[in-house]
Design a protein around this motif. Sequence first.
Motif, short mmCIF file in Angstrom:
data_model
loop_
_atom_site.label_atom_id
_atom_site.label_comp_id
_atom_site.label_asym_id
_atom_site.label_seq_id
_atom_site.Cartn_x
_atom_site.Cartn_y
_atom_site.Cartn_z
N HIS A 12 69.24 -12.59 21.15
CA HIS A 12 69.72 -13.32 19.75
C HIS A 12 67.65 -14.69 19.61
CE1 HIS A 12 73.75 -14.15 19.82
NE2 HIS A 12 73.51 -12.77 18.73
N ALA A 13 67.10 -14.43 20.70
CA ALA A 13 66.40 -14.68 20.76
C ALA A 13 65.24 -13.79 20.23
CB ALA A 13 65.48 -14.97 22.17
N ARG A 14 65.14 -12.82 19.40
CA ARG A 14 64.39 -11.53 18.78
C ARG A 14 64.66 -11.41 18.00
NH1 ARG A 14 60.85 -8.13 19.74
NH2 ARG A 14 60.18 -9.32 17.59
N GLY A 15 66.10 -12.80 16.82
CA GLY A 15 66.74 -12.64 15.77
C GLY A 15 67.31 -11.69 15.19
N VAL A 16 68.24 -10.77 16.19
CA VAL A 16 69.13 -9.79 15.97
C VAL A 16 70.39 -10.66 16.75
CG1 VAL A 16 69.76 -7.52 16.35
CG2 VAL A 16 67.14 -8.26 15.95
#
Length: 509
Positions: free
Chosen positions: A296-300
């Motif tokens: 989630h931190a990588r936007g996925v």
Amino acid sequence: MSVEPRLDWFERWALYSPDAVALQDDASGRAYTYAEARRLIDRAAHMLRDELGVGPRDRVAVLATNEPEYVFLLFACQKLGAILLPLNWRLAPRELSWILGDASPSLLIHQRQYDDVIAALEPDVVPRRRLPFDGPDGLIERLLDEARDTRPVEVAGEFDSPCMILYTSGTTGRPKGALITNRMVFWNSVNTSLRLNLVQSDVTLTYTPFFHTGGWHVLTTPFLHRGARLILLPKFDADRILELVAEEGVTILFGLPTIMEMLRQSPAFEATDFSRVRYAIVGGEPMSLELIREWHARGVPIRQGYGLTEFGPNVFSLNEEHAERKIGSIGFPNFYIDARVVDDADRDVPTGEVGELVLRGPVCTPGYWQNPQASAKAIRDGWFHTGDLVKRDDEGFFYVVDRKKDMYKSGGENVYPVEVEHFLRTHPKVRDVAIVGVADAKWGEVGRAYVVLEPGQSMDTAELLEFCAGQLARYKTPKQVEFIDELPRGDSGKVQKKLLRERAAATGG
């Protein structure tokens, strides 16, 4: 008047979007548009029928890694009413021989890299008709021969006919061939498109082997039904996958938690451009909250799910907005699937209580190849009994609390201990054996074998593992071995594997 859904998906996409890329092979750089794929499917159908004598219900066995031509074979078999039999290249010749003997294919197509495996098979199970997948006069060369027939082949397969047999490890010690019908493939695609919001501009990577339902039916066949683009890789390669995510504009990823962890551990993970990835589909087992948050931190966003070869396989999906709040949940049943949680008498259990998950819908297998007993046990009164224990919370979210009895997953592969135990007992020094799955940092779980030797015999771990070499797939071979005087048994005489699992946990296994 009822109208059955269209089976020839490529015919329509070749009309609608002839120049859109359907498949591209990362290893060779070959790419095929929907118009080209349609012609090659028809050419493959002509070759199978006219040159190799393949007809309705004939089994066509394939031993190969993921290649575009493998996909063409599936749809060619579908047209002819034949049945594709994907073979697991991880299996030992002894294991493959049993599957070939059970399925009795009329044709075997294999890559030349597996020539030694074919030579080691039991001679009486090898089909008389064989075709190399690659090399001179092989399948690929024949399909690319412009002089060969590409006239449209009329679809002979029926909507309820099987188009594939996928062998899964069985609790009896023998693999079972799950029948996959055209109906299942169609409705699984519809369910997947509805729940994952697939669009024609989507791009994904397929590296899960085609001997798995995940390789074919999690994203491959739904994408081809939707006219989207697939990039095929012959095997998992974390660094290359991350490169392709950015280079090819991948929009949807698929992987087991083990795969997602390997991708995260790649040095390229932090620098990868994930901006076009809409989400990642994760199944097989729960994904840790820590790993979910790293993605989630990588936007996925992470969408967890649940499925099985015999039903779907896309059965449940958890929307990404619930990934952290409902950690461990598989979400809700997909659109055209009914689910219940029942006790041993098939009565529904109250909310919050644990029971067996049973399923009903058009994605249910009609049964197992030549195994009416297993079919009758699994499908009762129209409901498929998964053997998985689940519970449902007061918001309707489902959770898997235990898997099929004694089965464990090693590197994403289902391992049924009874199959391995049956083989190990053939060693003259082994009197008894029991295997349980234990946690492993790399593979998720591995097998721990508790072995009782015949009186007066001695053996070490190396000798036992050497006995497995070449006879069992490596993921089935126990990674840990403990020799004990006797196995714990209950009053009924059954081995109490719960005690063995507790023993393994206490000793750090």
